[in-house]
Design a protein around this motif. Structure first.
Motif, PDB file in Angstrom:
ATOM      1  N   LEU A 184       0.913  -1.211  -0.321  1.00 52.40           N
ATOM      2  CA  LEU A 184      -0.130   0.154  -0.254  1.00 52.40           C
ATOM      3  C   LEU A 184       1.126   1.006  -0.094  1.00 52.40           C
ATOM      4  CD1 LEU A 184      -2.872  -1.315   2.955  1.00 52.40           C
ATOM      5  CD2 LEU A 184      -3.567  -0.594   0.098  1.00 52.40           C
ATOM      6  N   ARG A 190      -0.942   3.654   4.455  1.00 55.19           N
ATOM      7  CA  ARG A 190      -0.731   2.620   5.877  1.00 55.19           C
ATOM      8  C   ARG A 190      -0.515   3.080   6.382  1.00 55.19           C
ATOM      9  NH1 ARG A 190       4.854   1.152   4.070  1.00 55.19           N
ATOM     10  NH2 ARG A 190       4.625   2.052   1.834  1.00 55.19           N
ATOM     11  N   TYR A 208      -6.839   0.967   3.928  1.00 53.70           N
ATOM     12  CA  TYR A 208      -7.005   0.342   3.019  1.00 53.70           C
ATOM     13  C   TYR A 208      -8.934   0.603   2.280  1.00 53.70           C
ATOM     14  CZ  TYR A 208      -7.630  -3.092   6.355  1.00 53.70           C
ATOM     15  OH  TYR A 208      -8.076  -3.986   7.826  1.00 53.70           O
ATOM     16  N   ARG A 209      -9.451   0.771   3.638  1.00 48.73           N
ATOM     17  CA  ARG A 209     -11.152   0.710   2.670  1.00 48.73           C
ATOM     18  C   ARG A 209     -11.098   2.018   2.739  1.00 48.73           C
ATOM     19  NH1 ARG A 209     -13.796  -3.002   7.234  1.00 48.73           N
ATOM     20  NH2 ARG A 209     -12.389  -4.511   7.615  1.00 48.73           N
ATOM     21  N   PHE A 213     -12.433   5.031  -0.271  1.00 46.08           N
ATOM     22  CA  PHE A 213     -12.909   4.176  -1.654  1.00 46.08           C
ATOM     23  C   PHE A 213     -11.606   5.134  -2.882  1.00 46.08           C
ATOM     24  CE2 PHE A 213     -14.681   4.884  -5.889  1.00 46.08           C
ATOM     25  CZ  PHE A 213     -14.726   6.114  -6.112  1.00 46.08           C
ATOM     26  N   PHE A 214     -11.085   5.803  -2.391  1.00 47.57           N
ATOM     27  CA  PHE A 214     -10.217   6.671  -3.676  1.00 47.57           C
ATOM     28  C   PHE A 214      -8.634   5.949  -4.025  1.00 47.57           C
ATOM     29  CE2 PHE A 214     -12.047  10.654  -3.793  1.00 47.57           C
ATOM     30  CZ  PHE A 214     -12.881  10.304  -2.664  1.00 47.57           C
ATOM     31  N   PHE A 215      -8.539   5.092  -2.724  1.00 51.04           N
ATOM     32  CA  PHE A 215      -7.195   4.630  -2.689  1.00 51.04           C
ATOM     33  C   PHE A 215      -7.699   3.195  -4.072  1.00 51.04           C
ATOM     34  CE2 PHE A 215      -4.653   1.674  -2.106  1.00 51.04           C
ATOM     35  CZ  PHE A 215      -4.659  -0.333  -2.155  1.00 51.04           C
ATOM     36  N   TRP A 216      -8.899   2.738  -3.458  1.00 50.23           N
ATOM     37  CA  TRP A 216      -9.372   1.319  -4.962  1.00 50.23           C
ATOM     38  C   TRP A 216      -9.368   1.919  -6.137  1.00 50.23           C
ATOM     39  CZ3 TRP A 216      -7.885  -3.197  -3.586  1.00 50.23           C
ATOM     40  CH2 TRP A 216      -7.626  -3.064  -2.300  1.00 50.23           C
ATOM     41  N   HIS A 217     -10.343   3.421  -5.758  1.00 51.16           N
ATOM     42  CA  HIS A 217     -10.514   4.009  -7.520  1.00 51.16           C
ATOM     43  C   HIS A 217      -9.738   4.216  -8.520  1.00 51.16           C
ATOM     44  CE1 HIS A 217     -13.588   5.839 -10.028  1.00 51.16           C
ATOM     45  NE2 HIS A 217     -12.845   6.786  -9.812  1.00 51.16           N
ATOM     46  N   TYR A 260      -7.035   0.509  -8.886  1.00 55.36           N
ATOM     47  CA  TYR A 260      -7.591  -0.495  -8.672  1.00 55.36           C
ATOM     48  C   TYR A 260      -8.713  -0.790  -9.793  1.00 55.36           C
ATOM     49  CZ  TYR A 260      -9.797  -4.526  -7.296  1.00 55.36           C
ATOM     50  OH  TYR A 260      -9.825  -6.349  -6.795  1.00 55.36           O
TER      51      TYR A 260
END
Lengths: 60, 683
Positions: free
Chosen positions: A35, A40, A46-47, A49-53, A56
């Motif tokens: 991450l 981190r 990690y939950r 939205f913006f990280f996964w959006h 990912y």
């Protein structure tokens, strides 16, 4: 003679490779990464939205 | 015993106790003794000159036993006269010493077998004196004359049938049928083929013959130059004791060298030819065929003759070359060459080969089985140099070939008919396939041999040896494979670390603002599921299995991510379950599966959270007829699964490689048998 040497090298090598991968648990499927620091540093970050959006790509 | 000749009164001595007849040296009448009297049979004819080195009165030693030549009978079977020498041994025994093609045969009287002449078939086995022999020659001969003493009485001019037989280990025999066929033999003799050196005679057998060929000039060393009677060209004769024909290289004439001075026979109608290994070339060939020789006494073979032969198969002519080799102590051998493939051909005794009496597809020699490869009529088309038989252009013989690569057996069969009747003879030889380069080196040839093409009948299959080795290696690898499989499967824990059923659709997410977006636009995140924390105990791989329920003509794609709480490492994987079915043209079909697995490796042990992002068809698609989208799915994570996929790749390698080797081997054999005139490779 050359063919037999190549066969011996590849055959023996493939068995050694198998032994090593099964001991290390290496699997070619999937991918892994760390991450980014900002995520981190934030517990549960990690939950977000913006990280996964951003990094990912989901869906078909 | 000495008596007075009933014709002239001169003293006639029966030197050997076994002698029955003797020629009076004074009046040339044949004197015969019996239990009751001494009588005359008739006057004997003059002996024909045969240039034999043997003579009446000569003494020698055979296998430790002294003997003396006390008589000589001269016979003829249409091929010219031959001599048989009556020998009296110091232990009271007597035997016959015959010579042919530079070889000597010592035979002794045995009980004749009860085998009629017509019942003995050429190439078949018979038993004589409790030993198996092969019938090697059948023919008729004529008793011409004799000198000295004989153990049996023969009438000059009398015809007789004979059968020559050959046994294993150099044994030899002859059956004398006397007058006419259909009777049991009157006499039988069995003995050995003997090299000249074993006769214990103190002279060179070739010197006398060489001198005779030169027209009576004194004998010189072996190979003394002779002159062609037609063109005067210098000729060499390497095997004067056995040579019957010489083809002059200068005037292309055939010369008769069978007896007396060289005689011109005819000009040969043939193309001038240059042999690949020249006449006169010398070399040592024992190493090429694995022949044991005495250290320091390796035989040196000389090329003395060359011929081309041909056969016609299905309208096509096939040619090959034969080279006659000679060595003073070992006699004759051949080199054959066809399409660049060379073989060294060694004569063997007919009695050492067994062929089926009814089916001749297989011949056995020294425990090896040879398969029949071809049967053709071979014709001589060119000759050069010297030969030990009366070779002619156009001469035909049946040639049968059997193979056991890298050896081949050849059966030569000749049939002649002349004033004496029918004469048939068989000869067996074994052909050793040799490397052309090594052969050229052995004969000191500087040029490279022609490159071989095609596959020779007795050519060894290199792919076969390679296939054997690869087969053994594959067996070894397979044994190791089993060990690796046991290690991989035995060491895997395969523990379920997480299991959950998730309802679909996931609850919608509230729109969120992106702090980096200056307009303050809100994004609606795609629904995602985060599990409770769970432990992954073994640092290895994780396998995820999804099972979608009620899936019909739809799909469920699930993106998964395992996040290590401590190290913040993310392991991603994805799986898609789908199921489609229908009926097309009256046939039902289906594809896909509602159960799918995927895996990821390299995880370290620790506490993890699972993120799931499922995606399926849109509501509009889900409401289409015949379509059912999943309403839930089950996910199961297993840790430390056995890693088998490298083993499957290895197994394919261990199966495919020997198959490729077998295919190569089979392709070579197919090429070999494509030239067979009697069978295919599938036999």
């Amino acid at each position: 003679m050359v063919g037999k040497v190549i066969y011996a090298v590849i055959g023996g090598g493939s068995l050694l490779f198998w032994t090593a991968t099964s001991q290390m648990g290496w699997d070619p499927g999937g991918k892994s990464y760390k991450l980014p620091p900002s995520v981190r540093q934030s517990p549960g970050g990690y939950r977000s939205f913006f990280f996964w959006h951003a990094g990912y790509q989901a869906g078909k | 015993m000495t008596v007075g000749c009933p014709s002239c009164g001169a003293p006639v001595e029966f030197k050997a106790g076994s002698s029955v007849a003797v020629v009076c040296a004074n009046c040339k009448f044949c004197v015969v003794r019996s239990d009751r009297d001494i009588r005359l049979v008739g006057k004997v004819a003059e002996l024909a000159a045969t240039d034999s080195p043997l003579y009446v009165g000569l003494s020698g030693t055979f296998r430790g036993m002294g003997y003396r030549i006390v008589g000589r009978q001269q016979l003829d079977h249409g091929q010219g006269p031959w001599d048989e020498w009556y020998c009296s041994f110091s232990d009271g025994r007597w035997g016959w010493l015959a010579e042919a093609q530079g070889r000597y045969y010592f035979t002794f009287a045995v009980q004749p077998p009860a085998i009629p002449y017509d019942h003995a078939v050429l190439g078949h086995q018979i038993v004589v004196n409790n030993q198996p022999f092969t019938v090697a020659e059948k023919g008729s001969g004529q008793f011409v004359t004799f000198e000295g003493e004989l153990p049996v009485v023969g009438t000059p001019g009398e015809y007789f049938g004979y059968i020559d037989i050959s046994g294993p280990n150099g044994t030899f025999g002859t059956l004398d049928y006397g007058q006419g066929s259909g009777y049991a033999p009157e006499e039988a003799y069995v003995g050995y083929i003997v090299p000249f050196q074993e006769l214990g005679l103190p002279f060179d057998p070739n010197a006398k013959r060489l001198a005779a060929m030169a027209g009576g000039a004194s004998a010189g060393p072996e190979g003394t130059a002779l002159k062609c009677p037609n063109c005067g060209g210098n000729l060499e004769c390497k095997a004067p004791g056995a040579t019957k024909r010489i083809a002059c290289p200068y005037c292309n004439s055939m010369l008769d060298a069978s007896s007396g001075p060289l005689k011109w026979l005819e000009v040969l109608e043939q193309q001038q030819t240059i042999p690949k290994i020249p006449i006169g070339a010398q070399g040592q060939i024992h190493a090429l065929i694995g022949e044991a020789v005495e250290t320091g006494h390796a035989p040196v073979w000389t090329v003395i003759g060359y011929m081309t032969k041909a056969c016609n198969v299905d309208g096509s002519w096939y040619y090959w070359d034969e080279y006659l080799l000679y060595e003073t102590t070992r006699g004759f051998r051949f080199l054959t060459e066809q399409n660049g493939h060379w073989s060294i051909v060694v004569p063997i005794e007919a009695g050492s080969v067994q062929v089926g009496q009814v089916f001749d597809d297989v011949a056995t020699w020294r425990g090896m089985q040879f398969k029949k490869f071809s049967q053709v009529e071979a014709t001589v088309t060119r000759v050069l140099g010297e030969f030990y038989w009366s070779v002619e252009i156009g001469e035909e013989s049946e040639a049968r070939e059997y193979i056991h690569p890298q050896k081949g057996l050849s059966l030569g069969r000749e049939h002649e008919h002349d004033e004496y009747g029918d004469r048939e003879e068989i000869n067996w030889t074994v052909a050793h396939y040799v490397d052309p380069k090594k052969l050229y080196e052995a004969f000191g040839q500087k040029s490279a041999p022609p490159s071989p093409y095609g596959v020779a009948p007795n050519q060894p299959n290199a792919a076969k040896q390679s296939a054997k080795t690869i087969g053994l290696m594959s067996l070894g690898f397979f044994a190791l494979w089993i060990v690796c499989f046991i290690m991989a499967a035995g060491s895997a824990k395969e523990k379920t670390v997480y299991e959950e059923t998730i309802d679909l659709p996931l609850p919608a997410e509230d729109p969120v603002e992106d702090a980096d977006e200056p307009s303050g636009k809100k994004e609606k995140p795609e629904p995602a599921f985060f599990s409770e924390k769970f432990k992954i105990p073994v640092g290895s791989n994780v396998q995820a299995e999804i099972v979608a329920n009620q899936l019909q003509n739809s799909y469920l794609w699930v993106g998964m991510a395992l996040i290590n709480e401590k190290t913040q490492e993310v392991f991603e994987m994805e799986a898609e379950a789908s199921y489609y079915a229908g009926v097309t043209d009256g046939e039902s079909w289906s594809e896909g599966s509602p159960r799918q697995t995927t895996s990821v490796g390299g995880l370290s042990p620790g506490t993890y959270v699972l993120r799931l992002q499922p995606v399926t068809d849109s509501p509009t698609m889900c409401s289409a007829p015949g379509t059912t989208c999943p309403t839930s799915f089950k996910i199961k994570l297993k840790n430390d699964m056995a890693i088998i996929w490298p083993g499957i790749l290895s197994l394919l390698l261990f199966l495919i490689t020997p198959i490729i080797a077998l295919v190569r081997m089979g392709a070579f054999e197919s090429k070999r048998w494509a030239d067979s005139t009697v069978r295919s490779s599938s036999d």
